[in-house]
Design an enzyme around this catalytic site. Structure first.
Site, PDB file in Angstrom:
ATOM      1  N   GLU A  55      -7.819 -10.083  -3.218  1.00 35.00           N
ATOM      2  CA  GLU A  55      -7.165  -9.871  -1.916  1.00 35.00           C
ATOM      3  C   GLU A  55      -5.769 -10.620  -1.913  1.00 35.00           C
ATOM      4  OE1 GLU A  55      -5.965  -8.959   1.210  1.00 35.00           O
ATOM      5  OE2 GLU A  55      -8.008  -8.129   1.112  1.00 35.00           O
ATOM      6  N   ASP A 105      -4.262   0.077   2.109  1.00 32.99           N
ATOM      7  CA  ASP A 105      -2.945   0.220   2.797  1.00 32.99           C
ATOM      8  C   ASP A 105      -2.436   1.471   2.289  1.00 32.99           C
ATOM      9  OD1 ASP A 105      -0.582   0.250   3.962  1.00 32.99           O
ATOM     10  OD2 ASP A 105      -0.094  -1.516   3.704  1.00 32.99           O
ATOM     11  N   LYS A 109       5.053   5.628   5.199  1.00 34.66           N
ATOM     12  CA  LYS A 109       6.152   5.952   5.494  1.00 34.66           C
ATOM     13  C   LYS A 109       6.942   6.765   4.282  1.00 34.66           C
ATOM     14  CE  LYS A 109       7.380   2.365   8.766  1.00 34.66           C
ATOM     15  NZ  LYS A 109       8.233   1.249   8.973  1.00 34.66           N
TER      16      LYS A 109
END
Length: 322
Positions: A55, A105, A109
């Site tokens: 992580e 994630d 965009k």
């Protein structure tokens, strides 16, 4: 257990990482968030597999560590590292039973696709690290990213895509519960290697195997040395970039420590380089152990950059060990 970068070997041995359970299956989870998935998933096995979670959020790391500790999962290792470093660096070929990616994630965009994890290079690396019968397990609520990942897996030439229902544990994560409350579902796929894949490693892996000495230098500082004159500076090499960010005085008289930012491909390390006065009046420039850095060519270059800055300030270098 939380591992720092310097606690790992490159590559590492599962028997060293899990001495009490060396023969159990080994699962890697990329982006474990607050750690809700693994306690649920581990209970679906007669014996909890060995677990390695990676992580990039320090806050999530601490939350997950508490959660796994409370669940009694003592054969679990958590670390704060980019997956692009851990997979080719720490994991030996053909050693993992599964790689789990829950709600990554999607970088939605325009122009951000290069930031996505699940692209062709990742699938090729994953295929080389999975055992026969192993798979990458993806669960995501993001329809476009799901289709993108499936297309990238097929384009890799080493993965077969199996679209299935997600494991129940994947629906207990923070994001899954959020989407469920909104009446939304999740997509799931298994990516299964179709052929043996040659393993690639971090570019400096052969260097790490040689167990280099801690880089250092010995020098004499001029009598009028003024560390207040330090300014941020950048040094670039063929495969690394070193940015000397700042210089701080230590509590010990005549001592300083330099903060350096070292970038080598996907690996970034923040290292401290100490400047310590010795009994004979000389100063030792040496990599500090704080933070558990691994000694790479870029880290050696950071010690060299501090030494060369001191030399420009008038220091006389007696010995270089970097």
């Amino acid at each position: 257990m939380i591992y720092r970068l310097g606690d790992f070997h490159f590559p590492d041995d599962p028997a060293r990482l899990y001495p009490g359970t060396p023969t159990r299956p080994w699962v890697l989870e990329i982006g474990f968030g607050d750690g809700r998935f693994w306690p649920h998933y581990a209970r679906t096995f007669a014996e909890a597999p060995n677990y390695l979670g990676v992580e990039i959020s320090g806050t999530s790391l601490l939350k997950a560590h508490r959660r796994l500790k409370d669940a009694g999962l003592d054969n679990a290792i958590l670390t704060k590292l980019p997956a692009e470093v851990l997979l080719p660096g720490v994991i030996p070929p053909a050693s993992l039973d599964a790689i789990v990616v829950n709600f990554p994630d999607p970088w939605p965009k325009a122009g951000h696709e290069d930031h996505r994890l699940l692209r062709v290079p990742f699938f090729q690396q994953a295929a080389s690290r999975l055992k026969s019968g192993g798979a990458v397990l993806l669960t995501t609520d993001h329809e476009e990213y799901f289709e993108f990942a499936c297309a990238q897996a097929e384009a890799s030439g080493v993965m077969r895509v199996e679209r299935t229902e997600p494991p129940a544990a994947a629906l207990e994560t923070k994001y899954a519960l959020k989407w469920r409350d909104l009446g939304l579902g999740a997509n799931h796929a298994r990516f299964v290697p179709t052929a043996p894949t040659p393993a690639t490693f971090l570019p400096f892996a052969p260097y790490l195997e040689s167990e280099p000495n801690v880089p250092h230098a010995v020098l004499t500082l001029p009598a009028d040395f003024a560390p207040q004159a330090f300014q941020k500076q950048t040094v670039r090499g063929p495969h690394w970039t070193v940015v000397l960010l700042d210089l701080y005085a230590t509590l010990r008289r005549g001592g300083w420590v330099a903060l350096a930012h070292v970038v080598e491909g996907d690996l970034t390390q923040e290292v401290l380089v100490g400047i310590t006065e010795r009994e004979d009046g000389t100063h030792l420039v040496r990599l500090a152990k704080f933070g558990g850095p691994i000694i790479t060519p870029g880290v050696k270059a950071a010690v060299g950059a501090v030494t060369e800055w001191l030399e420009r300030e008038g220091a006389a270098v007696k010995h270089r060990g970097y």
